[in-house]
Design an enzyme around this catalytic site. Structure first.
Site, PDB file in Angstrom:
ATOM      1  N   ASP A   7       0.882  -1.165   0.000  1.00 37.73           N
ATOM      2  CA  ASP A   7       0.000   0.000   0.000  1.00 37.73           C
ATOM      3  C   ASP A   7       0.919   1.213   0.000  1.00 37.73           C
ATOM      4  O   ASP A   7       1.429   1.611   1.049  1.00 37.73           O
ATOM      5  CB  ASP A   7      -0.902  -0.014   1.232  1.00 37.73           C
ATOM      6  N   GLU A  68      -0.979  -1.198  -4.973  1.00 39.66           N
ATOM      7  CA  GLU A  68      -2.219  -0.466  -5.231  1.00 39.66           C
ATOM      8  C   GLU A  68      -1.998   0.530  -6.357  1.00 39.66           C
ATOM      9  O   GLU A  68      -1.043   1.297  -6.348  1.00 39.66           O
ATOM     10  CB  GLU A  68      -2.681   0.263  -3.972  1.00 39.66           C
ATOM     11  N   ASP A 141      -2.802   1.106   6.802  1.00 34.51           N
ATOM     12  CA  ASP A 141      -1.885   0.806   5.686  1.00 34.51           C
ATOM     13  C   ASP A 141      -1.394  -0.642   5.750  1.00 34.51           C
ATOM     14  O   ASP A 141      -1.165  -1.272   4.718  1.00 34.51           O
ATOM     15  CB  ASP A 141      -0.688   1.759   5.714  1.00 34.51           C
TER      16      ASP A 141
END
EC number: 3.1.21.10
Length: 189
Positions: A7, A68, A141
């Site tokens: 992330d 991501e 996260d």
């Protein structure tokens, strides 16, 4: 399949590793968040993230890195920093010959919760349940990094089937065009 989920972010960059087994079985291996101080120069922050990514890749030896995909955010500066962090992680994987796959937030949410519009609390709750964790990964996260890894484990078979289908279609098109060229050439004689 061992997957490193990332992330990306300049302030907090989540890293999570899972092993995917048969069906939808996934086992947590490691999770953490790398933080960089906002007062550091951008290049120093990216270097820290890159070094952390290299360390995680070398330690956990993932078969693929799932990152991501940044597609839009209201704050352009945040979006740029997120994209830059994801880029240095992708570069670290590419230097080691490890494939990189990008997933949108809605793909990850849909894979993990069943809804592409799930909120962070729902994603964290499902990651905790799927991985049978005693406590929810924190901060968000960390949970998001694990969610990315889970998403990739579950979507990888479909991604591979689609890649094979696209390759077969491209080959069929190439053969058709070659045959068409032969027919045209024979007709002009």
């Amino acid at each position: 399949m061992r997957v490193l989920g990332v992330d990306p972010g300049l302030t907090r960059c989540g890293f999570g590793v899972v092993d995917g087994g048969g069906g939808r079985t996934v086992t947590p291996i490691a999770v953490d968040v790398v933080r960089t101080p906002a007062d550091l120069e951008l290049s120093s922050r990216l270097l820290r993230i890159s070094e952390a990514a290299e360390s995680w890749i070398d330690l956990h030896r993932p078969e693929v890195v799932a990152i991501e995909r940044v597609f839009s955010q209201h704050n352009v500066r945040t979006a740029m920093g997120t994209a830059q962090a994801g880029g240095v992680v992708a570069l670290a994987a590419a230097r080691r010959g490890i494939p990189v796959c990008f997933h949108t937030p809605s793909e990850v949410k849909a894979a993990v919760t069943g809804s592409g519009s799930a909120d962070k609390a729902q994603v964290t709750a499902m990651v905790t349940r799927i991985l049978k964790l005693a406590a929810a990964p924190k901060p968000a996260d960390a949970a998001d990094a694990l969610a990315l890894a889970i998403c990739h484990c579950w979507r990888a078979p479909m991604i591979e089937r689609m890649a094979r289908a696209e390759a077969a279609a491209a080959e069929q098109k190439r053969r058709y065009q070659a045959r068409l060229a032969e027919v045209k050439k024979a007709g002009t004689r």
